[in-house]
Design an enzyme around this catalytic site. Structure first.
Site, PDB file in Angstrom:
ATOM      1  N   MET A 101     -11.821  -5.734   5.217  1.00 33.18           N
ATOM      2  CA  MET A 101     -11.002  -4.768   5.955  1.00 33.18           C
ATOM      3  C   MET A 101     -10.688  -5.335   7.338  1.00 33.18           C
ATOM      4  O   MET A 101     -11.595  -5.730   8.077  1.00 33.18           O
ATOM      5  CB  MET A 101     -11.731  -3.432   6.092  1.00 33.18           C
ATOM      6  CG  MET A 101     -11.845  -2.649   4.803  1.00 33.18           C
ATOM      7  SD  MET A 101     -10.248  -2.316   4.020  1.00 33.18           S
ATOM      8  CE  MET A 101      -9.391  -1.415   5.312  1.00 33.18           C
ATOM      9  N   ASP A 136      -6.737  -6.277   4.421  1.00 32.71           N
ATOM     10  CA  ASP A 136      -6.099  -4.960   4.375  1.00 32.71           C
ATOM     11  C   ASP A 136      -6.181  -4.282   5.729  1.00 32.71           C
ATOM     12  O   ASP A 136      -7.268  -4.018   6.229  1.00 32.71           O
ATOM     13  CB  ASP A 136      -6.850  -4.117   3.317  1.00 32.71           C
ATOM     14  CG  ASP A 136      -6.274  -2.742   3.104  1.00 32.71           C
ATOM     15  OD1 ASP A 136      -6.944  -1.932   2.423  1.00 32.71           O
ATOM     16  OD2 ASP A 136      -5.166  -2.481   3.591  1.00 32.71           O
ATOM     17  N   PHE A 162      -6.609   5.046   7.940  1.00 32.92           N
ATOM     18  CA  PHE A 162      -5.213   5.276   8.342  1.00 32.92           C
ATOM     19  C   PHE A 162      -4.404   3.995   8.250  1.00 32.92           C
ATOM     20  O   PHE A 162      -4.937   2.894   8.478  1.00 32.92           O
ATOM     21  CB  PHE A 162      -5.169   5.805   9.778  1.00 32.92           C
ATOM     22  CG  PHE A 162      -5.905   7.104   9.957  1.00 32.92           C
ATOM     23  CD1 PHE A 162      -7.253   7.111  10.303  1.00 32.92           C
ATOM     24  CD2 PHE A 162      -5.270   8.306   9.718  1.00 32.92           C
ATOM     25  CE1 PHE A 162      -7.952   8.303  10.431  1.00 32.92           C
ATOM     26  CE2 PHE A 162      -5.957   9.511   9.834  1.00 32.92           C
ATOM     27  CZ  PHE A 162      -7.306   9.512  10.188  1.00 32.92           C
ATOM     28  N   MET A 219     -12.109   4.590  -0.982  1.00 32.53           N
ATOM     29  CA  MET A 219     -12.773   4.894   0.304  1.00 32.53           C
ATOM     30  C   MET A 219     -13.379   6.287   0.175  1.00 32.53           C
ATOM     31  O   MET A 219     -12.938   7.243   0.826  1.00 32.53           O
ATOM     32  CB  MET A 219     -11.741   4.833   1.425  1.00 32.53           C
ATOM     33  CG  MET A 219     -11.259   3.437   1.732  1.00 32.53           C
ATOM     34  SD  MET A 219      -9.720   3.415   2.677  1.00 32.53           S
ATOM     35  CE  MET A 219      -8.539   3.541   1.324  1.00 32.53           C
ATOM     36  N   GLY A 248       1.217  -1.938   4.226  1.00 32.56           N
ATOM     37  CA  GLY A 248       1.873  -0.646   4.074  1.00 32.56           C
ATOM     38  C   GLY A 248       3.071  -0.559   4.992  1.00 32.56           C
ATOM     39  O   GLY A 248       4.226  -0.708   4.561  1.00 32.56           O
ATOM     40  N   SER A 265       0.854  -1.194   0.000  1.00 32.69           N
ATOM     41  CA  SER A 265       0.000   0.000   0.000  1.00 32.69           C
ATOM     42  C   SER A 265       0.884   1.236   0.000  1.00 32.69           C
ATOM     43  O   SER A 265       1.580   1.505   0.991  1.00 32.69           O
ATOM     44  CB  SER A 265      -0.896   0.008   1.243  1.00 32.69           C
ATOM     45  OG  SER A 265      -1.374   1.309   1.478  1.00 32.69           O
TER      46      SER A 265
HETATM   47  C1  DX5 Z   1      -6.457   1.817   5.415  1.00 30.42           C
HETATM   48  C2  DX5 Z   1      -5.999   1.375   4.059  1.00 30.42           C
HETATM   49  C3  DX5 Z   1      -4.860   0.383   4.116  1.00 30.42           C
HETATM   50  C4  DX5 Z   1      -3.622   0.863   4.865  1.00 30.42           C
HETATM   51  C5  DX5 Z   1      -2.759  -0.322   5.219  1.00 30.42           C
HETATM   52  O1  DX5 Z   1      -7.664   2.466   5.322  1.00 30.42           O
HETATM   53  O2  DX5 Z   1      -7.054   0.825   3.313  1.00 30.42           O
HETATM   54  O3  DX5 Z   1      -4.523  -0.044   2.799  1.00 30.42           O
HETATM   55  O4  DX5 Z   1      -2.928   1.775   4.097  1.00 30.42           O
HETATM   56  O5  DX5 Z   1      -1.683   0.113   5.990  1.00 30.42           O
HETATM   57  P1  DX5 Z   1      -1.032  -0.815   7.117  1.00 30.42           P
HETATM   58  O6  DX5 Z   1      -0.501  -2.031   6.397  1.00 30.42           O
HETATM   59  O7  DX5 Z   1       0.072   0.065   7.659  1.00 30.42           O
HETATM   60  O8  DX5 Z   1      -2.069  -1.143   8.108  1.00 30.42           O
HETATM   61 ZN    ZN Z   2      -6.527  -0.124   1.344  1.00 33.03          ZN
END
Ligand code: DX5
Ligand code: ZN
Length: 219
Positions: free
Chosen positions: A139, A177, A145, A68, A199, A8
């Site tokens: 999710m 995710d 975040f 989102m 991410g 991500s």
């Molecule tokens: C959150 C996003 C994710 C996020 C994942 O709303 O959809 O893709 O960036 O980040 P990490 O892996 O740091 O939780």
């Molecule tokens: Zn995401």
């Protein structure tokens, strides 16, 4: 199904985004996950079609665009034009779109069709659409975040999606995710997930190749 890793870029160093994208590609990433946040559907603002278009120029990897946002049906043609290969929209009423119509719109645009639900959302809401999608994104954090802790209670939904695949002899991708690291990736794979978005556990490390290998369960 092969285990796929989708870094991500929300966690990437945006001052060197081109370099970061090339680096994760060389490190073995399968897709690039692009988190689009509008400050309405989620309490954060990230980036839009222009950045997706920029990423498109850096890589041939599949661009996995996670919307989102409210009114995804209105904005998604711009992400198609920017080079998205897969577009995922939210099923919650707060996303303010006709889910069935939007999924068809993505299909008509020749993109892979993804649907996602928040941790607070009942699996029942996505069931009517499972026949129409290529990927279900479960999710494992409330969206908005990076760097949040993984919610193990969402594995029930991953299991139900995997059972649905088996019952229909389908190979719908099951993506997770939020809070994915080597330990939570292992738990997710055991429950039936095959696509891992990450991410922090990739971009906040020194060795991207090692981080990606560890997510797949390698050493
Ligand atoms: C959150 C996003 C994710 C996020 C994942 O709303 O959809 O893709 O960036 O980040 P990490 O892996 O740091 O939780
Ligand atoms: Zn995401």
């Amino acid at each position: 199904m092969a285990i796929l890793v989708a870094p991500s870029i929300l966690a990437a160093d945006f001052s060197n985004l081109a370099g970061e994208v090339r680096r994760v590609e060389q490190a073995g990433a399968d897709w690039i996950h692009c988190d689009i946040m509008d400050g309405h559907f989620v309490d954060n603002i990230s980036f839009g079609p222009a950045i997706v278009g920029f990423v498109r120029k850096q890589t041939k990897l599949r661009l996995d665009v996670h919307l989102m946002i409210e009114h995804a049906d209105h904005y998604l043609p711009r992400f198609v034009d920017a080079g998205a290969d897969s577009i995922t929209v939210h099923v919650e009423p707060e996303a303010k779109h006709d889910v069935g119509k939007t999924l068809q719109q993505i299909r008509d645009a020749k993109c892979r069709v993804g649907l996602t639900l928040n941790p607070e959302t009942d699996f029942k809401l996505v069931e009517p659409f499972l026949d129409e999608i290529d990927m279900l994104l479960v999710m494992t954090v409330h969206p908005g975040f990076g760097g949040q802790p993984f919610r193990a209670d969402q594995m029930e939904k991953v299991k139900r999606a995997a059972n649905w695949n088996r019952s229909r002899d389908r190979q719908m991708d099951i993506e997770v995710d939020g809070g994915i690291n080597p330990q939570t990736a292992h738990v997710s794979i055991q429950n039936g997930a095959n696509v891992l978005v990450a991410g922090t556990s990739i971009f906040h490390t020194r060795d991207y190749a090692k981080a990606i290998r560890h997510l797949r369960g390698g050493d």
